[in-house]
Design a protein around this motif. Structure first.
Motif, PDB file in Angstrom:
ATOM      1  N   UNK A 118      48.503  42.626  63.140  1.00 37.15           N
ATOM      2  CA  UNK A 118      48.892  42.537  61.730  1.00 37.15           C
ATOM      3  C   UNK A 118      49.878  43.639  61.337  1.00 37.15           C
ATOM      4  N   UNK A 119      49.746  44.836  61.922  1.00 38.09           N
ATOM      5  CA  UNK A 119      50.709  45.908  61.644  1.00 38.09           C
ATOM      6  C   UNK A 119      52.086  45.533  62.181  1.00 38.09           C
ATOM      7  N   UNK A 120      52.124  44.785  63.297  1.00 38.73           N
ATOM      8  CA  UNK A 120      53.396  44.357  63.886  1.00 38.73           C
ATOM      9  C   UNK A 120      54.013  43.184  63.138  1.00 38.73           C
ATOM     10  N   UNK A 121      53.206  42.462  62.366  1.00 40.61           N
ATOM     11  CA  UNK A 121      53.706  41.231  61.727  1.00 40.61           C
ATOM     12  C   UNK A 121      53.610  41.323  60.206  1.00 40.61           C
ATOM     13  N   UNK A 122      52.466  40.988  59.656  1.00 40.75           N
ATOM     14  CA  UNK A 122      52.300  40.889  58.207  1.00 40.75           C
ATOM     15  C   UNK A 122      52.541  42.210  57.487  1.00 40.75           C
ATOM     16  N   UNK A 123      52.149  43.322  58.097  1.00 45.23           N
ATOM     17  CA  UNK A 123      52.239  44.625  57.432  1.00 45.23           C
ATOM     18  C   UNK A 123      53.382  45.469  57.963  1.00 45.23           C
ATOM     19  N   UNK A 124      54.276  44.882  58.674  1.00 46.50           N
ATOM     20  CA  UNK A 124      55.367  45.627  59.302  1.00 46.50           C
ATOM     21  C   UNK A 124      56.247  46.313  58.257  1.00 46.50           C
ATOM     22  N   UNK A 125      56.450  47.633  58.426  1.00 44.40           N
ATOM     23  CA  UNK A 125      57.334  48.386  57.541  1.00 44.40           C
ATOM     24  C   UNK A 125      56.762  48.677  56.172  1.00 44.40           C
ATOM     25  N   UNK A 126      55.493  48.365  55.919  1.00 45.07           N
ATOM     26  CA  UNK A 126      54.894  48.583  54.603  1.00 45.07           C
ATOM     27  C   UNK A 126      54.064  49.866  54.598  1.00 45.07           C
ATOM     28  N   UNK A 127      53.985  50.514  53.416  1.00 46.49           N
ATOM     29  CA  UNK A 127      53.091  51.642  53.221  1.00 46.49           C
ATOM     30  C   UNK A 127      51.730  51.075  52.843  1.00 46.49           C
ATOM     31  N   UNK A 128      50.835  51.032  53.797  1.00 44.52           N
ATOM     32  CA  UNK A 128      49.577  50.334  53.599  1.00 44.52           C
ATOM     33  C   UNK A 128      48.744  50.990  52.513  1.00 44.52           C
ATOM     34  N   UNK A 129      48.836  52.325  52.387  1.00 46.20           N
ATOM     35  CA  UNK A 129      48.051  53.024  51.365  1.00 46.20           C
ATOM     36  C   UNK A 129      48.440  52.602  49.953  1.00 46.20           C
ATOM     37  N   UNK A 130      49.707  52.285  49.738  1.00 41.65           N
ATOM     38  CA  UNK A 130      50.203  51.970  48.401  1.00 41.65           C
ATOM     39  C   UNK A 130      50.379  50.474  48.179  1.00 41.65           C
ATOM     40  N   UNK A 131      49.926  49.678  49.111  1.00 38.97           N
ATOM     41  CA  UNK A 131      50.129  48.234  49.022  1.00 38.97           C
ATOM     42  C   UNK A 131      49.149  47.623  48.033  1.00 38.97           C
ATOM     43  N   UNK A 132      49.675  46.949  47.028  1.00 31.72           N
ATOM     44  CA  UNK A 132      48.855  46.265  46.032  1.00 31.72           C
ATOM     45  C   UNK A 132      48.685  44.809  46.474  1.00 31.72           C
ATOM     46  N   UNK A 133      47.447  44.404  46.642  1.00 31.55           N
ATOM     47  CA  UNK A 133      47.198  43.063  47.161  1.00 31.55           C
ATOM     48  C   UNK A 133      47.682  41.975  46.208  1.00 31.55           C
ATOM     49  N   UNK A 134      47.733  42.292  44.906  1.00 30.81           N
ATOM     50  CA  UNK A 134      48.211  41.281  43.962  1.00 30.81           C
ATOM     51  C   UNK A 134      49.690  40.998  44.161  1.00 30.81           C
ATOM     52  N   UNK A 135      50.439  41.971  44.713  1.00 31.80           N
ATOM     53  CA  UNK A 135      51.860  41.785  44.972  1.00 31.80           C
ATOM     54  C   UNK A 135      52.152  41.576  46.456  1.00 31.80           C
ATOM     55  N   UNK A 136      51.103  41.428  47.245  1.00 32.53           N
ATOM     56  CA  UNK A 136      51.275  41.305  48.689  1.00 32.53           C
ATOM     57  C   UNK A 136      51.883  39.949  49.043  1.00 32.53           C
ATOM     58  N   UNK A 137      52.897  40.011  49.887  1.00 35.57           N
ATOM     59  CA  UNK A 137      53.510  38.771  50.350  1.00 35.57           C
ATOM     60  C   UNK A 137      52.721  38.221  51.524  1.00 35.57           C
ATOM     61  N   UNK A 138      53.035  37.051  51.940  1.00 32.90           N
ATOM     62  CA  UNK A 138      52.305  36.432  53.045  1.00 32.90           C
ATOM     63  C   UNK A 138      51.340  35.386  52.511  1.00 32.90           C
ATOM     64  N   UNK A 139      51.284  34.289  53.194  1.00 29.92           N
ATOM     65  CA  UNK A 139      50.458  33.187  52.704  1.00 29.92           C
ATOM     66  C   UNK A 139      49.137  33.137  53.455  1.00 29.92           C
ATOM     67  N   UNK A 140      48.188  32.464  52.832  1.00 29.74           N
ATOM     68  CA  UNK A 140      46.894  32.256  53.459  1.00 29.74           C
ATOM     69  C   UNK A 140      47.014  31.162  54.518  1.00 29.74           C
TER      70      UNK A 140
END
Length: 347
Positions: A118-140
């Protein structure tokens, strides 16, 4: 046993594998990504129990905890002898395996490979600590679609389909799950990831605090201040400091299974705690420096007193020589200066 002439290393003709007593005999080696490093590693897969094991090699002299207590034995080539004796209980039959490759299999949590994916794909290049799930991209994605993506990724190439089909509980621990109809849909969740990792940190920290282990001994020594400048004893580490030190050690140990970016985020959650720990360490270093200075000054003082005592001792033992008396020339009787005065006059 033959030895090659090029690499000058003994040939390992056997692999000795230590596994869980609950494992089956249907074991096979598989190669998968290391959860942190960019390299492939050997794992062990139990086909019957659908369990994945990581393998630890114990071949060097320093891997043997008994080598510190017992003198190691070397052959004439300079290689340490690591022979294993196998025999049935209460039987004289058995055999010896010389210079084998010793592998220890321990159960591996596949979630660490999922985190790498997931760090290599969905979360690539993101600051995970500051990531707001309401604004998170990526589909279910439903389970089948997600497993299909995992199969196409290099991280999971080599895993049997049966094992991939059992990943649903692992995905539920680090993903946000919604249910529509008869299916569950998954999307990776930073909040769920940190909840999972913090639970692992707390469990490992508790183990470090409640058991006697080398990590705890090292930390107790590192954060202990000397009682006073003239003593070699050290005071006990405050419980708050020991708690913070073991928490940091637990995070560092778990981070060996995490991508570097995720390990840094996990450590960064507790920056204020690390500041407290750093301030205490500075006090410890200052106390030891002061004790060292005091010991050096005391040694100089003792040396000075010793030199003075030696000097005065020599003076005391030295004999005092009296001043030489002047020699008096003896005069013969009747020849002195007054003898003529008292002599009777001639008539």
């Amino acid at each position: 046993m033959t030895y090659p002439t090029i690499e000058n290393q003994p040939v390992k003709t056997f692999k000795v594998l230590f596994v869980d007593q609950d494992s089956s005999e249907k074991l096979k080696f598989v190669q998968l990504d290391h959860p942190r490093l960019n390299e492939r590693c050997d794992y062990l897969y139990d086909e019957q129990n659908n369990q994945l094991y990581e393998l630890k090699r114990c071949n060097g002299e320093h891997d043997n905890p008994h080598s510190k207590k017992h003198r190691a034995v070397y052959d004439h080539r300079g290689f340490m002898i690591r022979s294993l004796i196998f025999a049935e209980k209460e039987s004289i039959d058995g055999y010896v395996v010389e210079n084998s490759e010793i592998l220890v299999a321990t159960k591996f949590n596949v979630i660490y490979l999922l985190l790498k994916y997931f760090v290599m794909t969905e979360l690539r290049g993101m600051n995970i600590n500051e990531l707001d799930e309401s604004n998170q991209s990526g589909r279910f994605l439903n389970f089948d679609d997600l497993i299909e993506q995992l199969q196409e990724n290099s991280v999971f190439q080599g895993l049997p389909e049966e094992f991939l089909g059992s990943l649903e509980p692992s995905l539920s621990e680090i993903c946000k799950v919604i249910r529509e109809g008869d299916e569950n849909y998954y999307r990776v969740s930073p909040a769920a990831i940190f909840q999972f990792l913090n639970q692992k940190v707390e469990a490992l920290q508790k183990n470090l605090l409640e058991t006697e282990n080398t990590v705890k001994q090292f930390l107790s020594s590192k954060f202990s201040k000397p009682i006073d400048q003239g003593s070699t004893k050290e005071e006990e580490v405050p419980l708050e400091i020991l708690d913070l030190a073991t928490k940091r050690a637990a995070i560092q140990l778990i981070s060996t299974y995490l991508p570097q970016s995720l390990g840094s985020c996990l450590l960064g959650q507790f920056e204020k705690d690390w500041e407290t720990l750093s301030n205490h360490q500075l006090l410890v270093e200052k106390a030891f420096q002061e004790r060292q200075i005091a010991e050096e000054n005391l040694a100089k003082l003792n040396e000075s007193i010793g030199n003075s005592s030696s000097y005065f001792g020599k003076r005391k033992n030295q004999k005092t020589l009296a001043a030489p008396k002047p020699k008096v020339k003896k005069v013969a009787v009747g020849k002195g200066a007054l003898d003529g005065f008292f002599r009777a006059k001639a008539k």
